[in-house]
Design a protein around this motif. Structure first.
Motif, mmCIF file in Angstrom:
data_model
loop_
_atom_site.group_PDB
_atom_site.id
_atom_site.type_symbol
_atom_site.label_atom_id
_atom_site.label_comp_id
_atom_site.label_asym_id
_atom_site.label_seq_id
_atom_site.Cartn_x
_atom_site.Cartn_y
_atom_site.Cartn_z
ATOM 1 N N ILE A 165 0.881 -1.166 -0.104
ATOM 2 C CA ILE A 165 0.064 0.098 0.049
ATOM 3 C C ILE A 165 0.934 1.245 -0.062
ATOM 4 C CG2 ILE A 165 -1.832 -1.208 1.174
ATOM 5 C CD1 ILE A 165 -0.849 0.081 3.768
ATOM 6 N N ARG A 166 0.423 2.470 -0.070
ATOM 7 C CA ARG A 166 1.042 3.586 0.067
ATOM 8 C C ARG A 166 0.671 4.475 1.132
ATOM 9 N NH1 ARG A 166 2.256 4.609 -6.202
ATOM 10 N NH2 ARG A 166 4.124 5.160 -5.390
ATOM 11 N N THR A 167 1.308 5.210 1.669
ATOM 12 C CA THR A 167 1.359 6.056 2.892
ATOM 13 C C THR A 167 0.072 7.342 2.611
ATOM 14 O OG1 THR A 167 2.946 7.757 2.078
ATOM 15 C CG2 THR A 167 3.748 6.074 3.562
ATOM 16 N N SER A 168 -0.344 7.600 1.507
ATOM 17 C CA SER A 168 -1.209 8.580 1.296
ATOM 18 C C SER A 168 -1.981 8.317 -0.043
ATOM 19 C CB SER A 168 -0.590 10.224 0.855
ATOM 20 O OG SER A 168 0.220 10.047 -0.132
ATOM 21 N N GLY A 169 -2.462 7.136 0.035
ATOM 22 C CA GLY A 169 -3.687 6.734 -0.881
ATOM 23 C C GLY A 169 -2.884 6.385 -2.146
ATOM 24 N N PHE A 170 -3.174 7.323 -3.093
ATOM 25 C CA PHE A 170 -2.632 7.312 -4.581
ATOM 26 C C PHE A 170 -1.061 7.428 -4.716
ATOM 27 C CE2 PHE A 170 -2.661 8.119 -9.148
ATOM 28 C CZ PHE A 170 -3.735 7.119 -9.532
ATOM 29 N N PHE A 171 -0.516 8.149 -3.747
ATOM 30 C CA PHE A 171 0.907 8.530 -3.892
ATOM 31 C C PHE A 171 1.687 8.166 -2.606
ATOM 32 C CE2 PHE A 171 -0.967 11.104 -6.979
ATOM 33 C CZ PHE A 171 -0.268 10.901 -8.100
ATOM 34 N N GLY A 172 2.694 8.441 -2.437
ATOM 35 C CA GLY A 172 3.563 8.134 -1.281
ATOM 36 C C GLY A 172 4.472 7.126 -1.236
ATOM 37 N N PRO A 173 5.443 6.875 -0.420
ATOM 38 C CA PRO A 173 6.156 5.623 -0.303
ATOM 39 C C PRO A 173 5.505 4.350 -0.011
ATOM 40 C CG PRO A 173 7.180 7.383 1.231
ATOM 41 C CD PRO A 173 5.522 7.618 0.687
ATOM 42 N N LEU A 174 6.115 3.189 -0.273
ATOM 43 C CA LEU A 174 5.540 1.909 -0.160
ATOM 44 C C LEU A 174 5.533 1.454 1.152
ATOM 45 C CD1 LEU A 174 6.497 0.094 -3.458
ATOM 46 C CD2 LEU A 174 4.687 1.498 -3.244
ATOM 47 N N TYR A 777 -15.932 7.932 -6.353
ATOM 48 C CA TYR A 777 -16.049 7.912 -4.941
ATOM 49 C C TYR A 777 -15.181 8.547 -4.090
ATOM 50 C CZ TYR A 777 -16.409 5.490 -0.459
ATOM 51 O OH TYR A 777 -16.624 5.238 0.875
ATOM 52 N N ARG A 778 -15.759 9.305 -2.735
ATOM 53 C CA ARG A 778 -14.763 10.263 -2.205
ATOM 54 C C ARG A 778 -15.020 9.648 -0.589
ATOM 55 N NH1 ARG A 778 -13.903 15.301 -4.379
ATOM 56 N NH2 ARG A 778 -14.320 15.432 -6.746
ATOM 57 N N PRO A 779 -13.888 9.076 -0.215
ATOM 58 C CA PRO A 779 -13.834 8.554 1.132
ATOM 59 C C PRO A 779 -13.699 9.645 2.031
ATOM 60 C CG PRO A 779 -11.751 8.277 0.020
ATOM 61 C CD PRO A 779 -12.865 8.795 -1.107
ATOM 62 N N VAL A 780 -13.973 9.580 3.287
ATOM 63 C CA VAL A 780 -13.592 10.404 4.259
ATOM 64 C C VAL A 780 -12.314 9.941 4.873
ATOM 65 C CG1 VAL A 780 -14.225 10.608 6.880
ATOM 66 C CG2 VAL A 780 -15.979 10.102 5.192
ATOM 67 N N THR A 781 -11.243 10.838 4.808
ATOM 68 C CA THR A 781 -9.958 10.749 4.903
ATOM 69 C C THR A 781 -9.220 11.655 6.241
ATOM 70 O OG1 THR A 781 -9.729 12.612 3.646
ATOM 71 C CG2 THR A 781 -9.629 10.357 2.239
ATOM 72 N N GLU A 782 -10.142 12.384 6.730
ATOM 73 C CA GLU A 782 -9.396 13.020 7.959
ATOM 74 C C GLU A 782 -10.480 13.485 8.935
ATOM 75 O OE1 GLU A 782 -7.545 16.873 6.601
ATOM 76 O OE2 GLU A 782 -8.675 16.996 4.901
ATOM 77 N N GLU A 783 -10.013 13.857 9.915
ATOM 78 C CA GLU A 783 -10.953 14.200 10.892
ATOM 79 C C GLU A 783 -10.397 15.842 11.156
ATOM 80 O OE1 GLU A 783 -12.393 13.389 15.602
ATOM 81 O OE2 GLU A 783 -10.177 13.693 15.173
ATOM 82 N N THR A 784 -10.932 17.010 10.743
ATOM 83 C CA THR A 784 -10.945 18.224 10.655
ATOM 84 C C THR A 784 -11.045 19.177 11.860
ATOM 85 O OG1 THR A 784 -12.783 19.077 9.345
ATOM 86 C CG2 THR A 784 -10.942 18.306 8.138
ATOM 87 N N TRP A 785 -10.623 20.311 11.951
ATOM 88 C CA TRP A 785 -10.577 20.841 13.344
ATOM 89 C C TRP A 785 -10.552 22.408 12.722
ATOM 90 C CZ3 TRP A 785 -11.242 21.241 18.231
ATOM 91 C CH2 TRP A 785 -11.083 22.194 18.997
ATOM 92 N N LYS A 801 -14.690 14.490 3.846
ATOM 93 C CA LYS A 801 -14.289 13.821 2.689
ATOM 94 C C LYS A 801 -13.400 14.214 1.771
ATOM 95 C CE LYS A 801 -18.771 11.456 1.774
ATOM 96 N NZ LYS A 801 -19.915 11.219 0.885
ATOM 97 N N GLU A 802 -12.566 13.340 1.186
ATOM 98 C CA GLU A 802 -11.607 13.787 0.358
ATOM 99 C C GLU A 802 -11.730 14.852 -0.716
ATOM 100 O OE1 GLU A 802 -9.817 11.254 -2.937
ATOM 101 O OE2 GLU A 802 -8.139 10.899 -1.417
ATOM 102 N N GLU A 803 -11.031 15.844 -0.756
ATOM 103 C CA GLU A 803 -11.556 17.116 -1.730
ATOM 104 C C GLU A 803 -10.503 16.894 -3.054
ATOM 105 O OE1 GLU A 803 -11.419 20.595 0.415
ATOM 106 O OE2 GLU A 803 -13.430 20.456 1.053
ATOM 107 N N GLY A 804 -10.546 17.871 -3.895
ATOM 108 C CA GLY A 804 -9.664 17.979 -5.182
ATOM 109 C C GLY A 804 -10.342 17.226 -6.286
#
Length: 811
Positions: A165-174, A777-785, A801-804
């Motif tokens: 898997i990746r650290t940040s979904g579509f991108f990031g180190p393995l 599909y836009r998953p919930v990815t963070e708890e925002t403050w 949910k994930e934006e962008g």
């Protein structure tokens, strides 16, 4: 996530390159095919699948003519007249044959080519090169390119494998089998590489077409690999070039090319008759990215938002090999890459972003260069010796500034210059000392680590919750950089592969010595497998693994003074894996279980003597990662269409305890108990399925997985208190002591691709169109403050949910 929006894939220029390739040295080949004289025709078959071979090349040496087979495997050549000719038949993945034959008129001759390897459209396990199958997956270039939603990239395609898997979904180190990505190691032809992908996931720093295949050792890897306690990604490059040719790809975000050719090609006499040969080969490749030209415009059209900065990158590779004679050869491999981004936040951040970051500035400039020179001596098929001299140079410049009067002075105008340079000399050998039964291999290696720093950074005075309060002056200390640190390691390994009928046993041992600390590690490893007559293979593997943190470039970039400390012990791990593989026709079922434990892990726990940093951490961390993988694969026969693909499921548990206090109040709840590791993905289902008919291929990729854990926000406080005049009040989130105790709902994604390939006499053209995240599909990815309001359990914090850009068309 880096918003890589669109990418088109076009091979049109490749056609021009290929035409030019044959226009010069091969002009006579095309002109010689004139009517009249003798005619040679027939079909080419695959000896393994018994089906016609598409796109095989049939060449007649003396007449300088050649032809390519179509979908029915048929060919036809016009020759100048009757005579005896040398006919050479070749095809990718099959063994080339050369035959002397008489052609005295219309002559029909069929040829049968045997596979160099048995390959499918999914995963490939190769032959004698195997030291083990368990905990290892191999992907060829063709397979990498066929995985949807990988942008045709090699390392990105590995995420379709179980446990990756990746650290940040579509991108990031393995992240592999729940282990920390900083403990993974990457090699290209035995040269260590520490920046394998541009910006952590856009593209590999080496051309796909320069690779022959990638070996992924998810755990329990053999003794030849050291300096890592996680997984190993071993990239093997092309080592045979028979004809001049090339590949060009043009896309919206980058373009790349590869050219290759033999050195002094000729025909020689041998025991098996005449055959084509050369004194060596050369390969040149490179890529240039230009995201700033198209991505911001497309992103704005599709989302309405504006991108203020996008990354820029390029890379290059050159490989050459020259045979001094039949036993001695010299090889050179040179490669490099550059990544650059300059980000300045000039807009008002939303409520969910810390207002301190309204004028946040970030600049990253990363340059890597690696080179290796190989001298190979192979007196016969049973003995091989290689001497390798290499260098791996990495220059990293990071500038960070938070321009706000409320921010602690220690975190302003941070300028980190780090240069981890490595120089190595490696002697390796392979000896088959008992023919067909025992093969011994080993190596000795000396490495000089010259790590240099300059500029300044900061260190935390104590461990904190998830996100530090940037206004707390007591939390940060300035650390001045500017030193050169030398470390040396001496390493060696031995392993012997015994094969007694269907039983394979590979005992091995590796030893490493670090001069700074005087530590020596001795790590025994081994693998045992048995293949039953029913095509069932049962395997077990285990081993001990060690890593000196003083020589880890990943840690050095963030905690540079770690390289100069003598007190740190090597990090340790024990890997265990067991599995069974069952083959039934074109189907393969593979089931594996793993249990890996880690100790003496480095944890941040800085010690200051006044303002002087004494130590940056301690060897007190522990981790355990365990689980199971199930994979069912359907291969596609060479030269045939039909269905192909695989489905895999992975269950992973990864737990860690730091051994250091959680916060200033001295809460040590992490010291005595394991908590869920922040990169644990408990369940993951992946399906890659495709169907090929003629020139058309329709494929898809579906993923369903649980989210990474997170620590919930339980309170808030005014920070700084009181608020300076003229500033809007800022409320800082307080995180609970139950770390990583919650999960967001599972994430899912469907990607679909249509590919088309057409062959020509000069080569082929292929293109594809795909949609990533088809149903958006836009998953919930963070708890925002909301930093403008105090804690409210009903509205602040909240899940978001994930934006962008979520649905991405790619061409």
């Amino acid at each position: 996530m880096i918003p890589v929006a669109l990418k088109t894939r076009s091979i049109a220029i490749m056609a021009i390159v290929a035409c030019l390739a044959f226009a010069a040295p091969g002009a006579g080949i095309l002109l010689a095919q004139r009517p009249g004289g003798a005619v040679l025709s027939g079909k080419i078959y695959n000896s393994y699948t018994k089906v016609p071979v598409d796109f095989a090349v049939v060449a007649v040496e003396e007449a300088r003519v050649k032809a390519r087979t179509g979908g029915d495997g048929a060919y036809s050549l016009s020759l100048p007249g009757p005579g005896t000719y040398t006919v050479i038949v070749s095809s990718s993945g099959l063994r080339t044959i050369s035959v002397r034959m008489a052609v005295n008129g219309p002559t029909t001759r069929d040829f049968v080519l045997s596979p160099a390897q048995v390959r499918g459209a999914a995963l490939t396990i190769t032959g004698e090169r195997d030291i083990q199958k368990i905990a290892r997956y191999t992907m060829t270039v063709r397979e990498m390119k066929e995985v949807p939603a990988s942008f045709g990239d090699s390392i990105s395609a590995l995420t379709a494998l179980p446990g990756v898997i990746r650290t940040s979904g579509f991108f990031g180190p393995l992240v592999i089998r729940g282990m920390d990505p900083t403990n993974n190691r990457y090699y290209i032809d035995d040269i260590p590489v520490y920046n394998p992908q541009h910006f952590g996931g856009i593209h590999s720093v080496i051309s796909n077409d320069l690779m022959s295949e990638i070996d992924l050792y998810a755990s329990a890897f053999p003794a030849q690999f050291g300096s890592g306690t996680g997984a190993v990604i071993n990239i093997n490059t092309v080592d045979d070039v028979k004809d001049f040719g090339g590949v060009t790809e043009i896309g919206l975000i980058s373009s790349n090319f590869l050219l290759k050719g033999p050195i002094a090609p000729s025909v020689i006499e041998g025991d098996e008759g005449e055959r084509r040969t050369s004194r060596g080969y050369w390969i040149a490749a490179g890529r240039i990215g230009y995201l700033s030209l198209f991505v911001p415009t497309i992103y704005k059209l599709m989302t309405g938002d504006t991108l203020t900065s996008v990354p820029e990158y390029w890379d290059y590779q050159f490989k050459g090999k020259y045979f001094l004679n039949s036993r001695h050869a010299l090889t050179a491999l040179v490669m490099g890459s550059k990544d650059y981004i300059n980000f300045i936040n000039e807009s008002t951040p939303p409520d969910e972003v810390d207002p301190l970051l309204a004028n946040f500035q970030f600049k990253n400039d990363l340059i890597s260069h690696s080179a290796g020179v190989y001298y190979t001596w192979q007196p016969n098929k049973r003995v091989k010796n290689t001497l390798l001299s290499y260098g791996s140079l990495n220059d990293s410049i990071n500038y960070i500034n938070v321009d706000d009067d409320r921010v602690a002075a220690a975190v302003k105008n941070i300028n980190i210059v780090s240069k981890p340079y490595m120089y190595g000399l490696k002697e390796k050998f392979d000896i088959e000392w008992w023919k067909g039964v025992a093969k011994l291999r080993g190596a000795a290696e000396l490495v000089l680590y010259r790590f240099m720093t300059d500029g300044n950074t900061f260190a935390l005075t104590r461990t904190v919750d998830v996100y530090p309060d940037l206004t707390d002056d007591t939390l940060f200390r300035r650390v001045e950089l500017g030193r050169t640190i030398l470390n040396r390691t001496l390493s060696g390994y031995l392993e012997n592969k015994f094969t007694f009928g269907k039983l394979t046993f590979v005992p091995g041992v590796r030893a490493d010595y670090l001069d700074r600390s005087g530590d020596t590690t001795v790590d025994p490893r081994g693998m045992l497998s048995y293949e039953f007559p029913t095509d069932t293979t049962v395997s077990v593997a285990a081993g001990r693994y060690s890593m000196f943190i003083q020589t880890n470039p990943f840690l050095f970039n963030y905690t540079p003074n770690i390289a100069a400390q003598e007190i740190y012990k090597p990090e340790r791990a024990i890997h265990r894996a067991a599995g069974v593989e069952q083959r039934i026709g074109l189907f393969t079922l593979k089931i594996e279980g793993f249990y890996n434990t880690f100790r003496d892990l480095f944890e941040n726990d800085p010690v200051f003597d006044g303002t002087i940093l004494v130590y940056e951490g301690r060897n007190v961390g522990r981790q355990k990662a365990y689980g199971a993988e199930v994979m069912l694969r359907l291969d596609r026969e060479e030269g045939r269409g039909g269905p192909f693909g695989w489905v895999n499921y992975t269950y992973t548990q990864s737990k860690r305890k730091s051994g250091v206090s959680d916060a200033a109040d001295g809460d040590y709840n992490d010291r005595d108990r394991y908590i869920t590791y922040g990169l644990e993905q408990e369940h993951a289902l992946k399906v890659v399925a495709g169907y090929t008919r003629g020139r058309h291929t329709l494929s898809s990729r579906f993923t369903l997985h649980t989210s990474f854990p997170y620590t919930p926000i339980v309170a808030g406080e005014l920070s700084p208190d009181p608020t300076p005049p003229g500033y809007v009040p800022r409320y800082y989130p307080i995180y609970g002591t139950s770390r990583n105790s919650r999960h967001f709902p599972p994430d899912q994604r469907l990607d679909v691709r249509y590919s088309y390939k057409i062959t020509h006499e000069w080569g082929y053209v292929s293109w594809y169109i795909e949609v990533i995240n088809v149903y958006n599909y836009r998953p919930v990815t963070e708890e925002t403050w909301n930093y403008r309001r105090d804690y409210d359990p009903d509205s602040n914090p909240r899940n978001k949910k994930e934006e962008g850009l979520s649905m991405i068309p790619n061409f």
